[in-house]
Design an enzyme around this catalytic site. Structure first.
Site, PDB file in Angstrom:
ATOM      1  N   ARG A  30       0.827  -1.216   0.000  1.00 43.62           N
ATOM      2  CA  ARG A  30       0.000   0.000   0.000  1.00 43.62           C
ATOM      3  C   ARG A  30       0.850   1.251   0.000  1.00 43.62           C
ATOM      4  O   ARG A  30       2.021   1.234   0.377  1.00 43.62           O
ATOM      5  CB  ARG A  30      -0.943   0.036   1.207  1.00 43.62           C
ATOM      6  N   GLU A  36      -0.640   9.831   8.785  1.00 39.61           N
ATOM      7  CA  GLU A  36       0.516   9.015   9.185  1.00 39.61           C
ATOM      8  C   GLU A  36       0.675   9.015  10.707  1.00 39.61           C
ATOM      9  O   GLU A  36       0.607  10.063  11.348  1.00 39.61           O
ATOM     10  CB  GLU A  36       1.769   9.576   8.521  1.00 39.61           C
ATOM     11  N   HIS A  37       0.895   7.802  11.225  1.00 39.32           N
ATOM     12  CA  HIS A  37       1.028   7.588  12.671  1.00 39.32           C
ATOM     13  C   HIS A  37      -0.245   8.003  13.414  1.00 39.32           C
ATOM     14  O   HIS A  37      -0.191   8.456  14.562  1.00 39.32           O
ATOM     15  CB  HIS A  37       2.268   8.303  13.230  1.00 39.32           C
ATOM     16  N   ASP A  39      -3.067   5.754  12.980  1.00 39.45           N
ATOM     17  CA  ASP A  39      -3.902   4.541  13.132  1.00 39.45           C
ATOM     18  C   ASP A  39      -3.907   4.011  14.563  1.00 39.45           C
ATOM     19  O   ASP A  39      -4.961   3.694  15.113  1.00 39.45           O
ATOM     20  CB  ASP A  39      -3.543   3.449  12.100  1.00 39.45           C
ATOM     21  N   SER A 133       4.627  -1.520   2.907  1.00 35.52           N
ATOM     22  CA  SER A 133       3.916  -2.627   3.556  1.00 35.52           C
ATOM     23  C   SER A 133       4.235  -3.995   2.988  1.00 35.52           C
ATOM     24  O   SER A 133       3.337  -4.807   2.755  1.00 35.52           O
ATOM     25  CB  SER A 133       2.404  -2.435   3.451  1.00 35.52           C
ATOM     26  N   SER A 134       5.523  -4.244   2.800  1.00 37.18           N
ATOM     27  CA  SER A 134       5.903  -5.594   2.372  1.00 37.18           C
ATOM     28  C   SER A 134       5.504  -6.603   3.449  1.00 37.18           C
ATOM     29  O   SER A 134       5.032  -7.708   3.123  1.00 37.18           O
ATOM     30  CB  SER A 134       7.405  -5.662   2.094  1.00 37.18           C
ATOM     31  N   ASP A 179      -2.047  -1.074   7.606  1.00 40.97           N
ATOM     32  CA  ASP A 179      -1.422  -1.797   6.506  1.00 40.97           C
ATOM     33  C   ASP A 179      -2.150  -3.102   6.195  1.00 40.97           C
ATOM     34  O   ASP A 179      -2.401  -3.439   5.037  1.00 40.97           O
ATOM     35  CB  ASP A 179       0.055  -2.091   6.839  1.00 40.97           C
ATOM     36  N   TYR A 229       9.607   3.252  16.564  1.00 43.24           N
ATOM     37  CA  TYR A 229       8.155   3.111  16.403  1.00 43.24           C
ATOM     38  C   TYR A 229       7.463   2.850  17.753  1.00 43.24           C
ATOM     39  O   TYR A 229       6.547   3.579  18.125  1.00 43.24           O
ATOM     40  CB  TYR A 229       7.865   2.004  15.377  1.00 43.24           C
TER      41      TYR A 229
HETATM   42  C1  GAF Z   1       3.685   1.478   9.767  1.00 47.35           C
HETATM   43  C2  GAF Z   1       2.686   0.746  10.634  1.00 47.35           C
HETATM   44  F1  GAF Z   1       2.690  -0.593  10.369  1.00 47.35           F
HETATM   45  C3  GAF Z   1       1.271   1.301  10.450  1.00 47.35           C
HETATM   46  O1  GAF Z   1       0.385   0.686  11.331  1.00 47.35           O
HETATM   47  C4  GAF Z   1       1.277   2.833  10.630  1.00 47.35           C
HETATM   48  O2  GAF Z   1       1.350   3.172  11.992  1.00 47.35           O
HETATM   49  C5  GAF Z   1       2.377   3.486   9.820  1.00 47.35           C
HETATM   50  O3  GAF Z   1       3.638   2.881  10.057  1.00 47.35           O
HETATM   51  C6  GAF Z   1       2.503   4.948  10.110  1.00 47.35           C
HETATM   52  O4  GAF Z   1       1.357   5.620   9.712  1.00 47.35           O
HETATM   53  O5  GAF Z   1       3.429   1.253   8.417  1.00 47.35           O
END
Ligand code: GAF
Length: 385
Positions: A30, A36-37, A39, A133-134, A179, A229
């Site tokens: 995807r 971003e960040h 979810d 998102s591999s 993802d 993360y």
């Molecule tokens: C990575 C995480 F796997 C997702 O869940 C998301 O938090 C993203 O970073 C940042 O938006 O892809």
């Protein structure tokens, strides 16, 4: 047939001989357009599934053994693993090689009852560690394979959640749901506005031929399993707690300013990114629906700046790629996409300037970028014979 599908079938014949594989499935990577960040803070995200896919082909075997081969470029050695099907007394556990953990995690969480053994080959066109998102595409392809093997249908949300659980427990990454969700639910010609609190989805058409999505891979390796993360996630939880909220989705900018004194300087900035990013994402979704690409692009750049300054997940290469891309007239906006610390940028632009923009980046960027001009594609499924 797509390139990874051909690759997987060829290696299956070479490794296992005999009949064609009985099962052939795929799951997409995807790109996240904005959000971003957000979810894991219960916020909104706006990703689309890509035509870059992970494919798993295979057939059942009757001795309770599982043998899996990967052809993925950059996967750690060995590229072939063999193990017994899990049981209550003998569950699967994470180990090496790392790539196999994503598959093992899915098998382990697939269902409580026994599963048949199988031979399988995995191939992918999703660049590993590129922020596209591999990992999620590998998990979702593995789950789709298990569904075919066990002839189960099952709920799509449960499928995404099980794959997320596999990533938490077998890869040690406390990721959000974006993802896995988009890899399962992706829809051709649409980006999906996902509410990560209610898990409601709104498909937004993204089919205007005058509009293109350009992904630029910085080819700087992005490593989500590092400490950054989980640290960001903890800081967000701490900030929500200090604001007296369950998650940052429940907080407004006014709440943040009113309780600024309760937060450390770092947590304040992390929360400012998340709260403003959730707002930008809903505004961007509205802009897309209204065909207001100028506004969408402006929000993308604001998102990038916030990720760079407040969330501190960008890197010099991504900042450079964004600055170079927006120099071209006809580029609406650009930003880093995914977890950060390398990987890709996503750029929204007029189709007529796509080639020129690529050339411009190629000339000015210090690194060796790879480009994909891409369209929103379907979520996971079975490949045609
Ligand atoms: C990575 C995480 F796997 C997702 O869940 C998301 O938090 C993203 O970073 C940042 O938006 O892809």
């Amino acid at each position: 047939m797509s390139a990874p599908a051909e690759d997987a079938r060829r290696v299956f014949a070479e490794t296992f001989g005999g009949d064609e594989p009985h099962i052939a499935v795929f799951a997409p990577g995807r790109v996240n357009l904005i959000g971003e960040h957000t979810d894991y803070n219960g916020g909104f995200v706006l990703p689309m599934a890509l035509p870059l896919i992970t494919v798993t082909v295979g057939s059942p075997r009757d001795d309770g053994k599982i043998c899996i081969v990967t052809t993925a470029q950059g996967a750690d050695e060995p590229h072939k693993v063999e193990f017994e099907t899990p049981s209550v007394d003998r569950p699967l556990t994470p180990g090496t090689p790392k790539w196999a953990n994503y598959v093992k995690g899915v098998i382990q969480h697939y269902r409580a009852g026994p599963i048949p053994g199988f031979n399988a080959v995995i191939a992918t066109s999703v660049p590993l560690g590129g922020g596209l998102s591999s990992s999620a595409s590998l998990e979702v392809a593995s789950y789709t394979f298990m569904q075919q093997l066990c002839q189960d249908d099952g709920d799509l949300v449960q499928k995404a959640l099980a794959c997320q659980k596999a990533e938490h427990t077998f890869a040690g990454v406390p990721c959000g749901i974006m993802d896995q969700f988009i890899s399962v639910m992706g829809r051709e010609g649409h980006a999906l506005l996902i509410d990560c609190r209610s898990l409601e989805v709104k498909p937004l058409p993204l089919k205007d031929p005058k509009l293109s999505v350009l992904i630029t891979n910085s080819n700087v390796r992005h490593e989500l399993t590092g400490s950054e993360y989980p640290t960001r996630r903890k800081q967000c939880e701490e900030a929500a707690k200090a604001l007296g909220k369950l998650t940052l989705r429940d907080a407004s900018m006014e709440d943040l300013e009113a309780k600024k004194e309760n937060l450390s300087e770092v947590c304040y900035r992390r929360a400012r990114h998340v709260i403003s990013e959730i707002e930008r994402t809903t505004k961007a979704a509205e802009a897309l629906e209204n065909g207001n690409y100028q506004l969408f692009g402006k929000l993308m750049v604001e998102s990038h700046n916030s990720l760079r300054d407040d969330y501190e997940v960008s890197c010099p290469e991504l900042d450079e790629l964004v600055s170079i891309a927006v120099e071209i007239p006809g580029v609406y906006g650009s930003r880093m996409t995914g977890g950060g610390f390398g990987g890709c940028t996503v750029t929204l632009l007029e189709t007529s300037v796509a080639e020129r923009t690529k050339q411009h980046i190629q000339e000015k960027f210090r690194g060796s970028p790879t480009f994909y001009i891409t369209k929103p594609s379907a979520g996971s499924g079975v490949l045609p014979k």
